[in-house]
Design an enzyme around this catalytic site. Structure first.
Site, mmCIF file in Angstrom:
data_model
loop_
_atom_site.group_PDB
_atom_site.id
_atom_site.type_symbol
_atom_site.label_atom_id
_atom_site.label_comp_id
_atom_site.label_asym_id
_atom_site.label_seq_id
_atom_site.Cartn_x
_atom_site.Cartn_y
_atom_site.Cartn_z
ATOM 1 N N GLY A 16 0.750 -1.316 0.079
ATOM 2 C CA GLY A 16 -0.086 -0.054 -0.036
ATOM 3 C C GLY A 16 0.777 1.255 -0.029
ATOM 4 O O GLY A 16 0.536 2.249 -0.968
ATOM 5 N N ARG A 201 -8.996 -23.798 17.693
ATOM 6 C CA ARG A 201 -9.922 -23.751 18.874
ATOM 7 C C ARG A 201 -11.451 -23.839 18.451
ATOM 8 O O ARG A 201 -12.270 -24.038 19.204
ATOM 9 C CB ARG A 201 -9.673 -22.276 19.641
ATOM 10 N N ASP A 306 -3.040 -3.516 5.852
ATOM 11 C CA ASP A 306 -3.509 -3.966 7.363
ATOM 12 C C ASP A 306 -3.396 -3.189 8.410
ATOM 13 O O ASP A 306 -4.021 -3.739 9.613
ATOM 14 C CB ASP A 306 -2.308 -5.313 7.356
ATOM 15 N N THR A 314 -3.192 -8.102 0.069
ATOM 16 C CA THR A 314 -2.564 -6.779 -0.726
ATOM 17 C C THR A 314 -3.312 -6.112 -1.608
ATOM 18 O O THR A 314 -3.027 -4.918 -1.851
ATOM 19 C CB THR A 314 -1.269 -7.742 -1.403
ATOM 20 N N ALA A 344 -8.548 -15.882 -1.892
ATOM 21 C CA ALA A 344 -8.027 -17.090 -2.243
ATOM 22 C C ALA A 344 -7.178 -17.655 -1.072
ATOM 23 O O ALA A 344 -6.386 -16.917 -0.386
ATOM 24 C CB ALA A 344 -7.199 -17.302 -3.268
ATOM 25 N N HIS A 439 -14.598 -26.829 -22.683
ATOM 26 C CA HIS A 439 -14.436 -28.181 -22.414
ATOM 27 C C HIS A 439 -13.167 -28.763 -22.943
ATOM 28 O O HIS A 439 -12.887 -28.101 -24.073
ATOM 29 C CB HIS A 439 -15.708 -28.876 -23.166
HETATM 30 P P1 NDP Z 1 -6.706 -15.681 10.281
HETATM 31 O O1 NDP Z 1 -7.689 -14.541 10.889
HETATM 32 O O2 NDP Z 1 -7.146 -16.097 9.046
HETATM 33 O O3 NDP Z 1 -6.803 -17.051 11.322
HETATM 34 C C1 NDP Z 1 -6.206 -16.966 12.451
HETATM 35 C C2 NDP Z 1 -6.818 -18.102 13.134
HETATM 36 O O4 NDP Z 1 -6.099 -18.214 14.420
HETATM 37 C C3 NDP Z 1 -8.270 -18.349 13.324
HETATM 38 O O5 NDP Z 1 -8.198 -19.847 13.176
HETATM 39 C C4 NDP Z 1 -8.499 -18.124 14.958
HETATM 40 O O6 NDP Z 1 -9.454 -18.672 15.367
HETATM 41 C C5 NDP Z 1 -7.340 -18.557 15.421
HETATM 42 N N1 NDP Z 1 -6.843 -17.747 16.596
HETATM 43 C C6 NDP Z 1 -6.839 -16.477 16.916
HETATM 44 N N2 NDP Z 1 -6.523 -16.012 18.156
HETATM 45 C C7 NDP Z 1 -6.422 -17.251 18.721
HETATM 46 C C8 NDP Z 1 -5.947 -17.494 20.075
HETATM 47 N N3 NDP Z 1 -6.009 -16.660 20.907
HETATM 48 N N4 NDP Z 1 -5.765 -18.869 20.387
HETATM 49 C C9 NDP Z 1 -5.992 -19.902 19.282
HETATM 50 N N5 NDP Z 1 -6.532 -19.609 18.070
HETATM 51 C C10 NDP Z 1 -6.627 -18.380 17.907
HETATM 52 O O7 NDP Z 1 -5.400 -15.043 10.364
HETATM 53 P P2 NDP Z 1 -3.991 -15.547 9.847
HETATM 54 O O8 NDP Z 1 -2.934 -15.324 10.790
HETATM 55 O O9 NDP Z 1 -4.111 -16.908 9.347
HETATM 56 O O10 NDP Z 1 -3.859 -14.539 8.592
HETATM 57 C C11 NDP Z 1 -3.935 -13.303 8.778
HETATM 58 C C12 NDP Z 1 -4.490 -12.259 7.522
HETATM 59 O O11 NDP Z 1 -3.686 -12.292 6.716
HETATM 60 C C13 NDP Z 1 -5.998 -13.209 7.154
HETATM 61 O O12 NDP Z 1 -7.133 -13.008 7.930
HETATM 62 C C14 NDP Z 1 -5.896 -12.838 5.461
HETATM 63 O O13 NDP Z 1 -6.662 -11.537 5.715
HETATM 64 C C15 NDP Z 1 -4.399 -12.206 5.425
HETATM 65 N N6 NDP Z 1 -3.600 -13.588 4.576
HETATM 66 C C16 NDP Z 1 -4.248 -13.827 3.518
HETATM 67 C C17 NDP Z 1 -3.776 -14.843 2.582
HETATM 68 C C18 NDP Z 1 -4.215 -15.255 1.179
HETATM 69 O O14 NDP Z 1 -4.699 -14.292 0.647
HETATM 70 N N7 NDP Z 1 -3.977 -16.078 0.623
HETATM 71 C C19 NDP Z 1 -2.638 -15.592 3.135
HETATM 72 C C20 NDP Z 1 -2.162 -15.468 4.480
HETATM 73 C C21 NDP Z 1 -2.906 -14.393 5.269
HETATM 74 P P3 NDP Z 1 -11.179 -18.271 14.922
HETATM 75 O O15 NDP Z 1 -11.570 -18.720 13.779
HETATM 76 O O16 NDP Z 1 -11.952 -19.086 16.082
HETATM 77 O O17 NDP Z 1 -11.093 -16.978 15.210
#
Ligand code: NDP
Length: 461
Positions: A16, A201, A306, A314, A344, A439
């Site tokens: 950004g 969790r 972010d 991104t 994705a 196809h």
């Molecule tokens: P996400 O928000 O996708 O996942 C975080 C995970 O951690 C969830 O399953 C959440 O559970 C769990 N969690 C959160 N806090 C705790 C805790 N205290 N104890 C145990 N589990 C916990 O975050 P990521 O870190 O995977 O990715 C961050 C962001 O980065 C994404 O949301 C996305 O926007 C971006 N990203 C995009 C990608 C792409 O475009 N392909 C690839 C990687 C990242 P719960 O579901 O219960 O909240």
């Protein structure tokens, strides 16, 4: 009129920040960008780009297995982690160099330092000790991986940032989390031959995605040998001999592994930035609160990407940056619409999604027609590969408008980019069906889903 050193100072040279700095400078503004680590940011240096290279590398193991069904003998395949790690780092450093060249070419002053705001127009460079002023300041500092500091032994675990630089590939890993990063790294590690366990969790992985996607993906992880433990968290990590770790879960289960990885979310980078001194309001999670033009509570300070914790992707950060420059440097007020943004997940199978999930559409009061198909793609039949594709269209029963498209299966990320055009354009299911199939492809199923698997009565309940 007060005199400032710059028309715009951007803090953070990620996706950004770099886009905003270049475009503002090209409009004739005097622009500086301040970066404390390396130009490129999370996406280029420790996120999307190196992650995608690791995904590509991991896909060879399945390709080698599949190849046998097509007559190939590939029993010589060996994988060498240091080779992959180092070539990926060389490439991301090359890309960082291109970012620097592009900033230079646009006339942006690059300053390698840490910036701290001292008021609404002033920044202190903490290494040089110098002060700089700007008419406008753009905060584009991104986020960092979160660690649960209260968990005993949490420091024994790695994060995605560390995973790119491992000295050696572990024989086994426990990954905490059930979101984007957890699933992508579980896919990478498992396909590179690492015994992989996910500890999540919740009850089902990928919260926020359509429930059929979540079920399909979780079932396939389990089918392919990744151990998925739901309804549990890591309550302690203890060191054992020879780099082994003992992981105790909240359900009292104990696991042993070579590595433990935290993939439990990311936190906006606002700590210690001096935003409070400049009057910038932050959310409970520490994100900069902005309006639809990305302007903070302080009129001279904006934020994109972010650090604002809107949609942390991104291309969204880039669109927010473009809208900011259009508004502030071209006098064309522009908002980026945070709606129908496709995403994705490079899991296995990969996921592509755009628009409303079935559950979100229902919560918004839509009556729905649901179209769904699950099939084994052609290539997997000869390969003897059991992985299937799930496609789903969420359609408004009254207007016939396609509200959401959800795909879990090979090439889903490529397909969803194109489906997103149709969803963003508000096309109806009838218009999708007027489109002739290509196809033989997997994508053709998107225009061949004839009968709904469920159809709500259109009359209000
Ligand atoms: P996400 O928000 O996708 O996942 C975080 C995970 O951690 C969830 O399953 C959440 O559970 C769990 N969690 C959160 N806090 C705790 C805790 N205290 N104890 C145990 N589990 C916990 O975050 P990521 O870190 O995977 O990715 C961050 C962001 O980065 C994404 O949301 C996305 O926007 C971006 N990203 C995009 C990608 C792409 O475009 N392909 C690839 C990687 C990242 P719960 O579901 O219960 O909240």
């Amino acid at each position: 009129m007060p005199q400032y050193d710059y028309d715009l100072i951007v803090i953070g040279a990620g996706s950004g920040g770099v886009r905003a700095a270049r475009l503002a400078s090209k409009s004739g503004a005097k622009v500086a960008i301040i970066e404390q680590v390396q130009v490129g940011g999370t996406c280029v240096l420790r996120g999307c780009v190196p992650k995608k290279f690791l995904v590509y590398a991991s896909e060879y193991s399945q390709a080698f297995r599949d190849a046998k069904g097509f007559g190939w003998t590939v029993d010589w395949a060996r994988f060498d982690w240091p080779t992959l790690r180092d070539t990926v780092q060389t490439e991301v450093n090359r890309l960082s160099g291109i970012y620097i060249k592009n900033l230079d070419a646009a006339g942006v002053r690059i300053i390698e330092d840490r910036a701290v705001l001292t008021d609404a127009h002033t920044i202190r460079l903490t290494r040089e000790g110098r002060y700089l002023s700007a008419e406008r300041i753009l905060v584009a500092t991104g986020g960092h991986t979160y660690r649960p500091e209260e968990t005993p032994g949490q420091e024994l675990g790695i994060t995605s940032t560390d995973a790119f630089l491992l000295d050696e590939l572990p024989a086994s890993i426990v990954i905490a989390g059930g979101g984007f990063i957890a699933l992508e790294f579980a896919n990478i590690f498992a396909n590179l031959g690492v015994e992989t366990t996910i500890v999540y969790r919740g009850e089902r992985l990928l919260r926020g995605f359509d429930h059929d996607v979540r079920m399909h993906v979780q079932a396939d992880y389990e089918r392919s040998g990744v151990k998925v433990i739901c309804g549990s968290t890591i309550s302690e990590i203890a060191a054992l001999s020879g780099n082994r770790k003992l992981v105790t879960l909240s359900n009292t289960m104990r696991l042993e592994a070579d590595q433990v990885m935290w993939a439990v979310g990311r936190t906006p980078n606002t700590h210690g930035l001096g935003l409070e001194a400049a009057g910038v309001k932050l959310s409970e999670r520490g994100a900069v609160i902005v309006d639809e033009y990305s302007r903070s509570s302080t009129p001279s300070i904006w934020a994109v990407g972010d650090v604002t914790d809107r949609i942390n992707l991104t291309p969204v950060a880039i669109r927010e940056a473009v809208a900011f420059v259009e508004t502030e440097f071209h006098q064309r007020p522009t908002k980026f619409e945070h709606k129908d943004v496709a995403s994705a997940v490079f899991s296995s199978p990969p996921v592509g999604a755009v628009g409303l999930s079935e559950q979100d559409a229902r919560m918004k009061g839509h009556k729905l027609k649901i179209f769904r198909t699950v099939f084994r793609p052609m290539k997997n039949i000869l390969a003897g590969n059991e992985q299937r594709v799930m496609m789903k269209l969420v359609v408004d029963a009254k207007t016939d408008c396609v509200l959401g498209v959800h795909i879990a299966g090979v090439d889903a990320p490529e397909m969803i980019q194109l489906a997103a055009i149709a969803v963003k354009a508000g096309l109806t299911k009838a218009q999708w069906d007027m489109t002739c199939a290509v196809h033989p492809t997997a994508a053709e199923e998107l225009v061949l889903m004839g009968e709904p698997v469920s159809h709500d009565n259109e009359a209000p309940a």
